[in-house]
Motif scaffolding. Structure first.
Motif: not given
Length: 459
Positions: A232-245
């Protein structure tokens, strides 16, 4: 490993089959037939009717036995099971045979025989008494070979005999089995040497860099990704849904190089230098697989085993056992190459960092020494076990074949970065393995070692 097939102990009613049955007359049957014919001829010449009846009885008895045995329809199945199907040289394997009578008639006296190569021991034979309808008989025998290789077992043969011993018929099954005799392997000590490369710990390294406190690298969401992996932190930062790799472990690599050039070895047999090198290569690759390395076997002619998977190395942990079996099967039948030199193996190693390199060399001339020295430049760390034929061949004085030039070639390998261990006749591989580790530690302490140590202690 089992093989079996049902077979009717009866050829059909063809004339060829009947002639084959007549060819099964034993010495006793042939003697009775010859005596009967002779008595009948004498009775005809002398006019003795009683002698004629005796002659006919002697001649007809073996013929009746042939017909009865020929017309008897026994249906039996044979099964062979090897335990185990892959054994080290010098170890025993047990072969289990099972015969089932699937006909409605009991059998007579049977002799069971299995064909085995001479190197595995004498041909096993078993006498089976009457087998009732639906009955079963089980027997076993042991095989052993000091020579590695692949040896066929079979076909299984049944020999039928009549109660009077006048005729014997042999029937064969068509199924074969294969016993694989692999090189002897010895357990090697686990070493932890100074100067190890970071990240190799237990023979593993990380394939992805670490980022953030959760040790993840975020990436864009893809259809099918688990929503629980959404960062969720990366999702909020980039403005798109991000998942952990998440990080993925990658196995450290090790190549075991076996020099099979015929000019590099002298002598033959289980105690020869070449067989020691084959056994050493087998022990090394098994040990490195057990330590968690991705291992491949490479020969001087450029053939690598396994040939598929990731860059030709053994695959995942689940595939390690299969990969080890494939490499040991290859070593079971490996022979001398055509003597083309080490250049083809160098070409395989060229172009990428192959991690740890463990080599078993025979005699090296100046040209092959130069090629081997260049191999070290393409690998992270390298250990060479060198077998000099002059020391292994009985009756040969090492000084007579140039011991000083041989030492010069070994020094050239050391200067190129190899850890070089000369192998004396009958040397103990675990002791040499320990010595190689000590030599590497001493080299690193003296500041002559490369920046890349033995991954995970290389052992």
């Amino acid at each position: 490993m089992a093989a079996g097939e049902p077979g009717a102990v009866q050829d059909g009613s063809s004339k060829g089959g009947l002639r084959a049955a007549l060819g099964g007359l034993t010495t006793r049957g042939r003697s009775f037939l010859a005596a009967g014919v002779a008595a009948a001829v004498c009775a005809y010449v002398l006019g003795q009717a009683d002698l004629l009846r005796v002659g006919l009885l002697l001649a007809v008895l073996p013929l009746v036995c042939v017909i009865v045995l020929y017309r008897t329809r026994y249906r039996v199945t044979g099964t062979r099971r090897l335990s185990p199907s892959r054994v080290p040289a010098g170890s025993e394997a047990r072969v289990h045979l099972r015969m089932d009578n699937v006909s409605r008639l009991p059998t007579g006296l049977l002799m069971l025989q299995d064909r085995v190569p001479y190197v595995l021991g004498p041909r096993p034979r078993f006498v089976l008494d009457r087998v009732e309808a639906g009955g079963r008989r089980e027997v076993s025998y042991r095989v052993r070979s000091d020579l590695r290789g692949r040896y066929p077992l079979g076909p299984l043969q049944l020999r039928l005999s009549d109660p009077f011993g006048m005729c014997e018929l042999t029937r064969s099954f068509s199924a074969y089995d294969t016993l694989v005799v692999i090189p002897r392997t010895v357990p090697l000590p686990a070493l932890r040497l100074a100067g190890e490369a970071s990240g190799y710990g237990d023979g593993r390294q990380r394939s992805l860099a670490l980022a953030g406190e959760d040790d993840i690298i975020p990436r864009g969401y893809r259809h099918g990704d688990d929503l629980r992996r959404v960062h969720w932190r990366s999702t909020a930062r980039y403005g798109e849904l991000m998942v952990r790799r998440e990080e993925q472990p990658q196995r450290a690599r090790c190549t075991v190089l076996l020099d099979t050039r015929q000019v590099g070895y002298a002598g033959a047999g289980p105690d020869s230098a070449f067989e020691w090198a084959v056994s050493g290569a087998a022990s090394a690759l098994v040990h490195m697989l057990e330590r968690g390395f991705a291992v491949r076997l490479l020969t001087d002619d450029g053939n690598a085993v396994p040939g598929d998977g990731s860059d030709g190395f053994a695959g995942s942990t689940q595939e390690s056992a299969d990969s080890a079996g494939l490499m040991l099967d290859t070593l079971a039948v490996v022979g001398h190459s055509d003597g083309g030199g080490l250049s083809r193996a160098h070409d395989v190693l060229r172009g990428s960092n192959e991690g740890l390199l463990i080599a078993f060399f025979g005699d090296l001339d100046e040209e092959q020494t130069s090629v081997a020295a260049r191999m070290r430049q393409r690998t992270g760390a390298a250990v060479a076990f060198v077998l000099e034929s002059a020391r292994w061949s009985s009756g040969v004085d090492p000084s007579a074949v140039g011991a000083v030039p041989a030492e010069k070639r070994l020094r050239q390998l050391r200067e190129a970065g190899w850890v070089v261990v000369p192998v004396e006749p009958g040397a103990d591989l675990p002791a040499l393995w320990q010595l190689a580790g000590q030599m590497r530690a001493d080299t690193q302490s003296a500041g002559n070692g490369g920046s890349t140590g033995f991954p995970g202690g290389w052992s």
